[in-house]
Design a protein around this motif. Structure first.
Motif, PDB file in Angstrom:
ATOM      1  N   LEU A  35       0.979  -1.223   0.059  1.00 21.04           N
ATOM      2  CA  LEU A  35      -0.006  -0.121   0.046  1.00 21.04           C
ATOM      3  C   LEU A  35       0.964   1.235   0.031  1.00 21.04           C
ATOM      4  O   LEU A  35       1.713   1.163   0.645  1.00 21.04           O
ATOM      5  CB  LEU A  35      -0.932  -0.132   1.160  1.00 21.04           C
ATOM      6  CG  LEU A  35      -2.062   0.912   1.289  1.00 21.04           C
ATOM      7  CD1 LEU A  35      -3.119   0.625   0.267  1.00 21.04           C
ATOM      8  CD2 LEU A  35      -2.594   1.025   2.760  1.00 21.04           C
ATOM      9  N   GLU A  36       0.666   2.306  -0.882  1.00 18.24           N
ATOM     10  CA  GLU A  36       1.390   3.359  -0.958  1.00 18.24           C
ATOM     11  C   GLU A  36       0.648   4.551  -0.456  1.00 18.24           C
ATOM     12  O   GLU A  36      -0.655   4.731  -0.766  1.00 18.24           O
ATOM     13  CB  GLU A  36       1.680   3.594  -2.415  1.00 18.24           C
ATOM     14  CG  GLU A  36       2.774   4.780  -2.611  1.00 18.24           C
ATOM     15  CD  GLU A  36       3.115   4.854  -4.063  1.00 18.24           C
ATOM     16  OE1 GLU A  36       3.115   5.880  -4.485  1.00 18.24           O
ATOM     17  OE2 GLU A  36       3.468   3.925  -4.624  1.00 18.24           O
ATOM     18  N   LYS A  37       1.273   5.365   0.370  1.00 17.94           N
ATOM     19  CA  LYS A  37       0.654   6.474   0.816  1.00 17.94           C
ATOM     20  C   LYS A  37       1.248   7.996   0.271  1.00 17.94           C
ATOM     21  O   LYS A  37       2.516   7.851   0.174  1.00 17.94           O
ATOM     22  CB  LYS A  37       0.778   6.730   2.380  1.00 17.94           C
ATOM     23  CG  LYS A  37       0.049   7.788   3.066  1.00 17.94           C
ATOM     24  CD  LYS A  37       0.137   7.529   4.652  1.00 17.94           C
ATOM     25  CE  LYS A  37       1.538   7.896   5.027  1.00 17.94           C
ATOM     26  NZ  LYS A  37       1.543   7.784   6.659  1.00 17.94           N
ATOM     27  N   THR A  38       0.383   8.454  -0.518  1.00 20.43           N
ATOM     28  CA  THR A  38       0.874   9.714  -1.303  1.00 20.43           C
ATOM     29  C   THR A  38       0.013  10.970  -0.961  1.00 20.43           C
ATOM     30  O   THR A  38      -1.383  10.764  -1.439  1.00 20.43           O
ATOM     31  CB  THR A  38       1.059   9.359  -2.655  1.00 20.43           C
ATOM     32  OG1 THR A  38       1.758   8.263  -2.908  1.00 20.43           O
ATOM     33  CG2 THR A  38       1.642  10.568  -3.511  1.00 20.43           C
ATOM     34  N   LEU A  41      -3.494  10.075   0.467  1.00 21.05           N
ATOM     35  CA  LEU A  41      -4.174   9.250  -0.103  1.00 21.05           C
ATOM     36  C   LEU A  41      -3.609   7.924  -0.189  1.00 21.05           C
ATOM     37  O   LEU A  41      -2.362   7.650  -0.213  1.00 21.05           O
ATOM     38  CB  LEU A  41      -4.487   9.748  -1.708  1.00 21.05           C
ATOM     39  CG  LEU A  41      -5.045  11.002  -1.639  1.00 21.05           C
ATOM     40  CD1 LEU A  41      -5.520  11.173  -3.300  1.00 21.05           C
ATOM     41  CD2 LEU A  41      -6.549  10.918  -1.089  1.00 21.05           C
ATOM     42  N   PHE A  43      -2.921   4.221  -2.233  1.00 20.92           N
ATOM     43  CA  PHE A  43      -3.111   3.278  -3.314  1.00 20.92           C
ATOM     44  C   PHE A  43      -2.490   2.147  -3.313  1.00 20.92           C
ATOM     45  O   PHE A  43      -1.654   1.789  -2.350  1.00 20.92           O
ATOM     46  CB  PHE A  43      -2.409   4.138  -4.432  1.00 20.92           C
ATOM     47  CG  PHE A  43      -2.628   5.672  -4.688  1.00 20.92           C
ATOM     48  CD1 PHE A  43      -3.726   6.060  -5.610  1.00 20.92           C
ATOM     49  CD2 PHE A  43      -2.035   6.630  -4.089  1.00 20.92           C
ATOM     50  CE1 PHE A  43      -3.977   7.241  -5.813  1.00 20.92           C
ATOM     51  CE2 PHE A  43      -2.344   7.793  -4.063  1.00 20.92           C
ATOM     52  CZ  PHE A  43      -3.710   8.134  -5.117  1.00 20.92           C
ATOM     53  N   LEU A  44      -3.036   1.224  -3.974  1.00 21.99           N
ATOM     54  CA  LEU A  44      -2.458  -0.333  -4.065  1.00 21.99           C
ATOM     55  C   LEU A  44      -1.425  -0.267  -5.314  1.00 21.99           C
ATOM     56  O   LEU A  44      -1.505   0.421  -6.104  1.00 21.99           O
ATOM     57  CB  LEU A  44      -3.641  -1.082  -4.399  1.00 21.99           C
ATOM     58  CG  LEU A  44      -4.588  -1.476  -3.427  1.00 21.99           C
ATOM     59  CD1 LEU A  44      -5.807  -2.648  -4.147  1.00 21.99           C
ATOM     60  CD2 LEU A  44      -4.120  -2.338  -1.993  1.00 21.99           C
ATOM     61  N   GLN A  45      -0.466  -0.864  -4.888  1.00 23.24           N
ATOM     62  CA  GLN A  45       0.510  -1.080  -5.858  1.00 23.24           C
ATOM     63  C   GLN A  45       0.021  -1.770  -7.294  1.00 23.24           C
ATOM     64  O   GLN A  45      -0.940  -2.730  -6.883  1.00 23.24           O
ATOM     65  CB  GLN A  45       1.806  -1.974  -5.449  1.00 23.24           C
ATOM     66  CG  GLN A  45       2.561  -1.381  -4.195  1.00 23.24           C
ATOM     67  CD  GLN A  45       3.152   0.015  -4.989  1.00 23.24           C
ATOM     68  OE1 GLN A  45       3.742   0.079  -5.809  1.00 23.24           O
ATOM     69  NE2 GLN A  45       3.594   0.874  -3.787  1.00 23.24           N
ATOM     70  N   MET A  49      -3.250  -4.396  -7.132  1.00 24.21           N
ATOM     71  CA  MET A  49      -4.522  -3.867  -7.749  1.00 24.21           C
ATOM     72  C   MET A  49      -4.966  -4.842  -8.851  1.00 24.21           C
ATOM     73  O   MET A  49      -6.261  -5.272  -8.743  1.00 24.21           O
ATOM     74  CB  MET A  49      -4.484  -2.703  -8.513  1.00 24.21           C
ATOM     75  CG  MET A  49      -5.673  -1.997  -8.857  1.00 24.21           C
ATOM     76  SD  MET A  49      -7.075  -1.811  -7.801  1.00 24.21           S
ATOM     77  CE  MET A  49      -6.713  -0.301  -7.294  1.00 24.21           C
TER      78      MET A  49
END
Length: 58
Positions: A35-38, A41, A43-45, A49
């Motif tokens: 899981l990426e936090k940017t 927000l 986002f799934l890698q 996904m």
């Protein structure tokens, strides 16, 4: 997403019994780079996904 914003989200969406579990799961996914936090927000890698899409949606 700051920790306080994440906690507010969990409080509004998740039953109180599971709130700490959800926070722990999110942090675990971030540590394992699933899981990426940017910019506040999540986002799934892309590979995750694709798996989720194939597994649960199609």
């Amino acid at each position: 997403m700051s920790q306080s914003r994440l906690q507010r989200f969990v409080e509004n969406v998740v039953d109180q019994v599971y709130q700490q579990s959800v926070l722990n799961l999110i942090n675990s996914l971030i540590r394992r780079s699933l899981l990426e936090k940017t910019d506040g927000l999540f986002f799934l890698q892309p590979v995750v996904m694709e798996y989720v899409t194939e597994r649960f949606i199609l």
